[in-house]
Design a protein around this motif. Structure first.
Motif, PDB file in Angstrom:
ATOM      1  N   GLU A 199      -7.968  11.027  -0.725  1.00 53.39           N
ATOM      2  CA  GLU A 199      -8.795  12.736   0.606  1.00 53.39           C
ATOM      3  C   GLU A 199      -8.909  12.363   1.643  1.00 53.39           C
ATOM      4  O   GLU A 199      -8.621  13.356   2.663  1.00 53.39           O
ATOM      5  CB  GLU A 199     -10.098  12.632  -0.776  1.00 53.39           C
ATOM      6  N   ILE A 200      -8.869  10.646   1.986  1.00 56.37           N
ATOM      7  CA  ILE A 200      -8.937  10.985   3.547  1.00 56.37           C
ATOM      8  C   ILE A 200      -7.642  10.692   4.430  1.00 56.37           C
ATOM      9  O   ILE A 200      -7.253  11.689   5.587  1.00 56.37           O
ATOM     10  CB  ILE A 200      -9.542   9.132   4.243  1.00 56.37           C
ATOM     11  N   SER A 201      -6.939  10.466   3.468  1.00 57.81           N
ATOM     12  CA  SER A 201      -4.963  10.805   4.095  1.00 57.81           C
ATOM     13  C   SER A 201      -4.251  12.033   4.046  1.00 57.81           C
ATOM     14  O   SER A 201      -4.197  12.414   4.903  1.00 57.81           O
ATOM     15  CB  SER A 201      -4.169   9.691   3.061  1.00 57.81           C
ATOM     16  N   ASP A 202      -5.113  12.944   3.062  1.00 64.70           N
ATOM     17  CA  ASP A 202      -4.248  14.345   2.782  1.00 64.70           C
ATOM     18  C   ASP A 202      -5.586  15.368   3.724  1.00 64.70           C
ATOM     19  O   ASP A 202      -4.583  15.401   4.206  1.00 64.70           O
ATOM     20  CB  ASP A 202      -4.851  14.308   1.227  1.00 64.70           C
ATOM     21  N   LYS A 203      -6.438  14.852   4.101  1.00 63.10           N
ATOM     22  CA  LYS A 203      -7.423  15.655   4.856  1.00 63.10           C
ATOM     23  C   LYS A 203      -6.902  16.136   6.483  1.00 63.10           C
ATOM     24  O   LYS A 203      -7.111  16.052   7.614  1.00 63.10           O
ATOM     25  CB  LYS A 203      -8.582  15.726   4.999  1.00 63.10           C
ATOM     26  N   PHE A 204      -6.662  14.611   7.207  1.00 60.92           N
ATOM     27  CA  PHE A 204      -6.901  13.775   8.663  1.00 60.92           C
ATOM     28  C   PHE A 204      -5.838  13.439   8.696  1.00 60.92           C
ATOM     29  O   PHE A 204      -4.477  13.115   8.188  1.00 60.92           O
ATOM     30  CB  PHE A 204      -8.165  12.799   8.555  1.00 60.92           C
ATOM     31  N   SER A 205      -4.635  13.025  10.279  1.00 59.23           N
ATOM     32  CA  SER A 205      -3.727  13.224  10.463  1.00 59.23           C
ATOM     33  C   SER A 205      -3.209  11.523   9.876  1.00 59.23           C
ATOM     34  O   SER A 205      -1.610  11.718  10.164  1.00 59.23           O
ATOM     35  CB  SER A 205      -3.878  13.466  11.798  1.00 59.23           C
ATOM     36  N   GLN A 206      -3.503  11.007  10.130  1.00 61.26           N
ATOM     37  CA  GLN A 206      -3.800   9.693  10.124  1.00 61.26           C
ATOM     38  C   GLN A 206      -2.885   8.823   8.760  1.00 61.26           C
ATOM     39  O   GLN A 206      -3.721   9.217   8.235  1.00 61.26           O
ATOM     40  CB  GLN A 206      -3.790   8.663  11.010  1.00 61.26           C
ATOM     41  N   ARG A 207      -2.299   8.089   8.818  1.00 60.19           N
ATOM     42  CA  ARG A 207      -2.372   7.651   6.941  1.00 60.19           C
ATOM     43  C   ARG A 207      -4.288   6.478   7.303  1.00 60.19           C
ATOM     44  O   ARG A 207      -4.580   6.280   8.175  1.00 60.19           O
ATOM     45  CB  ARG A 207      -0.793   6.001   7.233  1.00 60.19           C
TER      46      ARG A 207
ATOM     47  N   HIS B  82       1.085  -1.038  -0.230  1.00 66.89           N
ATOM     48  CA  HIS B  82      -0.235  -0.146  -0.337  1.00 66.89           C
ATOM     49  C   HIS B  82       0.549   1.267   0.130  1.00 66.89           C
ATOM     50  O   HIS B  82       1.945   1.544   0.858  1.00 66.89           O
ATOM     51  CB  HIS B  82      -0.895   0.461   0.896  1.00 66.89           C
ATOM     52  N   THR B  83       0.803   2.383  -0.900  1.00 67.28           N
ATOM     53  CA  THR B  83       1.930   3.028  -0.954  1.00 67.28           C
ATOM     54  C   THR B  83       0.874   4.219  -1.201  1.00 67.28           C
ATOM     55  O   THR B  83      -0.389   4.301  -1.574  1.00 67.28           O
ATOM     56  CB  THR B  83       2.620   2.818  -2.437  1.00 67.28           C
ATOM     57  N   GLN B  84       1.323   5.743  -1.336  1.00 66.53           N
ATOM     58  CA  GLN B  84       0.332   6.683  -1.422  1.00 66.53           C
ATOM     59  C   GLN B  84      -0.363   6.656  -2.800  1.00 66.53           C
ATOM     60  O   GLN B  84      -1.531   7.046  -3.475  1.00 66.53           O
ATOM     61  CB  GLN B  84       1.271   8.119  -0.996  1.00 66.53           C
TER      62      GLN B  84
ATOM     63  N   ARG C 194      -8.313   2.835   7.779  1.00 66.16           N
ATOM     64  CA  ARG C 194      -8.644   0.755   7.129  1.00 66.16           C
ATOM     65  C   ARG C 194      -9.306  -0.170   9.035  1.00 66.16           C
ATOM     66  O   ARG C 194     -10.204  -0.788   8.302  1.00 66.16           O
ATOM     67  CB  ARG C 194      -7.840   0.066   6.051  1.00 66.16           C
ATOM     68  N   ILE C 195      -8.041   0.071   8.938  1.00 71.71           N
ATOM     69  CA  ILE C 195      -7.650  -1.165  10.391  1.00 71.71           C
ATOM     70  C   ILE C 195      -8.750  -0.461  11.452  1.00 71.71           C
ATOM     71  O   ILE C 195      -9.729  -0.810  11.989  1.00 71.71           O
ATOM     72  CB  ILE C 195      -6.439  -1.424  11.021  1.00 71.71           C
ATOM     73  N   ALA C 196      -8.658   0.411  11.104  1.00 71.86           N
ATOM     74  CA  ALA C 196      -9.989   1.663  13.227  1.00 71.86           C
ATOM     75  C   ALA C 196     -11.769   1.095  11.899  1.00 71.86           C
ATOM     76  O   ALA C 196     -12.274   0.551  13.343  1.00 71.86           O
ATOM     77  CB  ALA C 196      -9.710   2.583  12.670  1.00 71.86           C
TER      78      ALA C 196
END
Length: 91
Positions: A25-33, A14-16, A38-40
């Motif tokens: 969009e989620i990765s860019d908008k929020f602080s976690q990867r 899994h890469t950016q 996905r795990i949460a």
């Protein structure tokens, strides 16, 4: 586990650049990867496991967990598809 949304090292697949539009969009908008989200949000993962990612699991272990979740999802989809096909043939 490193924080931020850029992939470091070559661990995991899994890469950016391989993220879907929503995942990016989620990765860019929020602080976690994306992988942490996905795990949460996975029925077999959960918030407790996501919180443990920062201190209990290595990055390699995170990717192992993601791989197991992917296999679980694929097997579940195959079973659902088979059940749907069987229900259609019975009608």
């Amino acid at each position: 586990m490193p924080s931020g949304n850029s992939e470091s090292g070559s661990e995991g697949q899994h890469t950016q650049s391989s993220l879907t539009g929503l995942e990016k969009e989620i990765s860019d908008k929020f602080s976690q990867r994306w992988e942490v989200y996905r795990i949460a949000t996975h029925e077999k993962g959960g918030m407790e496991m996501a919180l443990d990612m920062s201190w209990k699991y290595s990055t390699k272990q995170m990717y192992d967990i993601l791989e197991m979740l992917d296999v679980y999802d694929a097997l579940k989809k195959m079973a659902n598809d088979k059940a749907l096909a069987e229900s259609k043939t019975r009608k």
